[in-house]
Design a protein around this motif. Structure first.
Motif: not given
Length: 113
Positions: A19-40
């Motif tokens: 369900n998340g979005k992804s972005f990458a550079n040569r060294q790392l890949v990041i996946y992330y999703v927004k969770k409104i109910d989380q404090e951090h």
């Protein structure tokens, strides 16, 4: 890094990949999703066996955890973030990994101004 800031369960990882979005550079890949109910934010780390032996993989994870701890105040809340290390990270030091991670977070607007 406190337990409340970690993603450990496989179902949570799979949900972020699906369900998340992804972005990458040569060294790392990041996946992330927004969770409104989380404090951090929460992070999950993935370093595959292709990268090296257990010592190398654990060193990379240690560097990533420390980078997140250093950047903790600047990362936006309410996000689940999964970081996948790519092969070039095995030859990188802490500062290089932190710079690469900061670049990804900045590009995806996950850093506070």
């Amino acid at each position: 890094m406190k337990k409340a800031f970690r993603i450990k369960k496989n179902e949570e990882f799979q949900s972020i990949f699906k369900n998340g979005k992804s972005f990458a550079n040569r060294q790392l890949v990041i996946y992330y999703v927004k969770k409104i109910d989380q404090e951090h934010f929460r992070i999950g780390l993935s370093v595959g066996k292709k990268i090296g032996n257990a010592v190398t993989r654990n060193r990379i994870k240690r560097f990533l955890r420390q980078a997140f701890q250093d950047l903790g105040d600047t990362i936006q809340d309410h996000y689940d973030i999964v970081i996948i290390a790519r092969n070039p990270t095995k030859d990188m030091g802490y500062e290089e990994i932190k710079k690469s991670l900061t670049h990804l977070l900045y590009k995806e607007k996950l850093l506070n101004k």
